[in-house]
Design a protein around this motif. Structure first.
Motif, PDB file in Angstrom:
ATOM      1  N   GLU A 109      -3.809  -9.110  -1.613  1.00 47.03           N
ATOM      2  CA  GLU A 109      -5.116  -9.138  -1.028  1.00 47.03           C
ATOM      3  C   GLU A 109      -6.184  -8.239  -1.356  1.00 47.03           C
ATOM      4  OE1 GLU A 109      -2.366  -8.623   2.778  1.00 47.03           O
ATOM      5  OE2 GLU A 109      -2.399  -9.637   0.668  1.00 47.03           O
ATOM      6  N   TRP A 110      -5.617  -6.980  -1.541  1.00 50.96           N
ATOM      7  CA  TRP A 110      -6.731  -5.863  -1.911  1.00 50.96           C
ATOM      8  C   TRP A 110      -7.336  -5.927  -3.186  1.00 50.96           C
ATOM      9  CZ3 TRP A 110      -2.851  -1.464   0.492  1.00 50.96           C
ATOM     10  CH2 TRP A 110      -2.831  -1.437   1.945  1.00 50.96           C
ATOM     11  N   VAL A 140     -11.351  -3.666  -6.642  1.00 45.59           N
ATOM     12  CA  VAL A 140     -10.643  -3.299  -5.498  1.00 45.59           C
ATOM     13  C   VAL A 140     -11.458  -3.881  -4.123  1.00 45.59           C
ATOM     14  CG1 VAL A 140      -9.546  -1.286  -4.126  1.00 45.59           C
ATOM     15  CG2 VAL A 140      -9.537  -1.515  -6.659  1.00 45.59           C
ATOM     16  N   ARG A 141     -10.559  -4.356  -3.199  1.00 48.39           N
ATOM     17  CA  ARG A 141     -11.632  -4.819  -2.091  1.00 48.39           C
ATOM     18  C   ARG A 141     -11.146  -3.999  -0.559  1.00 48.39           C
ATOM     19  NH1 ARG A 141      -9.900  -9.541  -4.581  1.00 48.39           N
ATOM     20  NH2 ARG A 141      -8.155  -9.897  -3.581  1.00 48.39           N
ATOM     21  N   VAL A 142     -10.564  -2.732  -0.827  1.00 48.83           N
ATOM     22  CA  VAL A 142     -10.324  -1.882   0.377  1.00 48.83           C
ATOM     23  C   VAL A 142     -10.707  -0.556   0.015  1.00 48.83           C
ATOM     24  CG1 VAL A 142      -8.404  -3.447   1.399  1.00 48.83           C
ATOM     25  CG2 VAL A 142      -7.824  -1.757  -0.528  1.00 48.83           C
ATOM     26  N   ASP A 143     -10.442   0.435   1.124  1.00 53.17           N
ATOM     27  CA  ASP A 143     -10.793   1.730   0.836  1.00 53.17           C
ATOM     28  C   ASP A 143      -9.451   2.445   0.270  1.00 53.17           C
ATOM     29  OD1 ASP A 143     -13.319   1.297   1.576  1.00 53.17           O
ATOM     30  OD2 ASP A 143     -12.930   1.473   3.890  1.00 53.17           O
ATOM     31  N   HIS A 144      -8.452   1.973   0.311  1.00 54.04           N
ATOM     32  CA  HIS A 144      -7.171   2.836  -0.148  1.00 54.04           C
ATOM     33  C   HIS A 144      -7.398   3.185  -1.640  1.00 54.04           C
ATOM     34  CE1 HIS A 144      -5.029   1.649   3.692  1.00 54.04           C
ATOM     35  NE2 HIS A 144      -5.650   0.323   3.516  1.00 54.04           N
ATOM     36  N   ALA A 145      -6.744   4.043  -1.801  1.00 57.28           N
ATOM     37  CA  ALA A 145      -6.837   4.677  -3.257  1.00 57.28           C
ATOM     38  C   ALA A 145      -5.787   4.185  -4.158  1.00 57.28           C
ATOM     39  CB  ALA A 145      -6.854   6.021  -3.403  1.00 57.28           C
ATOM     40  N   ARG A 146      -6.443   3.194  -5.330  1.00 58.34           N
ATOM     41  CA  ARG A 146      -5.453   2.850  -6.305  1.00 58.34           C
ATOM     42  C   ARG A 146      -5.261   3.932  -7.443  1.00 58.34           C
ATOM     43  NH1 ARG A 146      -5.219   0.634 -11.251  1.00 58.34           N
ATOM     44  NH2 ARG A 146      -4.006  -1.331 -11.676  1.00 58.34           N
ATOM     45  N   LEU A 147      -4.078   4.426  -7.560  1.00 55.50           N
ATOM     46  CA  LEU A 147      -3.678   5.465  -8.280  1.00 55.50           C
ATOM     47  C   LEU A 147      -2.827   5.063  -9.514  1.00 55.50           C
ATOM     48  CD1 LEU A 147      -2.739   7.831  -5.567  1.00 55.50           C
ATOM     49  CD2 LEU A 147      -5.271   7.985  -6.625  1.00 55.50           C
ATOM     50  N   ALA A 148      -3.574   5.685 -10.740  1.00 55.54           N
ATOM     51  CA  ALA A 148      -2.259   5.342 -11.927  1.00 55.54           C
ATOM     52  C   ALA A 148      -2.611   6.402 -12.990  1.00 55.54           C
ATOM     53  CB  ALA A 148      -2.658   4.087 -12.507  1.00 55.54           C
ATOM     54  N   LEU A 149      -1.775   6.467 -13.690  1.00 56.33           N
ATOM     55  CA  LEU A 149      -1.484   7.418 -14.989  1.00 56.33           C
ATOM     56  C   LEU A 149      -1.548   6.391 -16.066  1.00 56.33           C
ATOM     57  CD1 LEU A 149       0.958  10.149 -14.184  1.00 56.33           C
ATOM     58  CD2 LEU A 149      -1.665  10.516 -14.612  1.00 56.33           C
ATOM     59  N   VAL A 150      -2.575   6.488 -16.992  1.00 54.14           N
ATOM     60  CA  VAL A 150      -2.789   5.696 -18.318  1.00 54.14           C
ATOM     61  C   VAL A 150      -2.615   6.412 -19.646  1.00 54.14           C
ATOM     62  CG1 VAL A 150      -4.357   4.078 -19.369  1.00 54.14           C
ATOM     63  CG2 VAL A 150      -4.243   3.968 -16.795  1.00 54.14           C
TER      64      VAL A 150
END
Length: 208
Positions: free
Chosen positions: A130-131, A190-200
């Motif tokens: 849901e985020w 993204v619908r929240v303040d949490h950090a979405r982190l990834a290496l691409v």
């Protein structure tokens, strides 16, 4: 395909801390279709050269080794077996950080016709569907040109896909995606303040 538990958990934890606290980021916005933070590199060098660290930050040896491993012959051999064709290293993996209202428009990553595979190594812990922030992948049903701002580095386009698949961020998992003009992928808002982190990273077909 998605591979869970891709690296040892302690290494994944070190990488997550590096992306959260150690790296410097720059804002990337393309019209109103892409908003995200990308790890900074030396001026004028978007994809090569070392990612810049915050003053005083000490990068653990485990992080250095993990980043180098994505360029190694061992990883390339494994990725080539997964893809079913011989692949070559094209450029270092890059860290991306996304938070509330950030998104990545659908695109095919085919700026080079030899591009073959994209990998996204996720470092978002405890993420919920849901985020938002899910990776979308599907077959291209159409592409429409958009009005492109004069300062945009690329021509803006809008992809439509069918047979969509959604991959909610999963900590320490590697998502491997086929690159071809027949397919497109992106990240929904993204619908929240949490950090979405990834290496691409992107890998190409091995040139003879």
């Amino acid at each position: 395909m998605r591979v869970p538990d891709f690296l040892p958990r302690d290494v994944a934890g070190d990488l997550r801390r590096e992306l959260l606290h150690g790296l410097e980021y720059e804002r990337v916005e393309l019209g109103d279709i892409t908003r995200q933070w990308r790890a900074r590199r030396p001026l004028g060098d978007v994809y090569f050269g070392s990612m810049l660290r915050r003053p005083g930050w000490q990068t653990p040896a485990s992080v250095v080794a993990a980043l180098e491993w994505f360029e190694s012959a061992t990883f390339l051999d494994w990725l080539s077996e997964v893809a079913g064709e011989e692949l070559s290293f094209r450029r270092p993996v890059t860290a991306y950080r996304m938070t509330r209202s950030d998104r990545l428009c659908l695109h095919d990553d085919m700026s080079d016709p030899d591009h073959a595979v994209s990998v996204a190594y996720n470092l978002s812990r405890g993420w919920r569907a849901e985020w938002g922030g899910a990776t979308l992948f599907g077959e291209v049903a159409g592409v429409t040109a958009l009005e492109t701002p004069v300062d945009s580095p690329i021509e803006l386009r809008q992809w439509r896909i069918v047979h969509e698949r959604r991959f909610v961020p999963e900590f320490n998992s590697l998502l491997v995606m086929r690159l071809d003009e027949r397919y497109a992928h992106g990240v929904d808002e993204v619908r929240v303040d949490h950090a979405r982190l990834a290496l691409v990273g992107i890998y190409g077909r091995r040139l003879s």
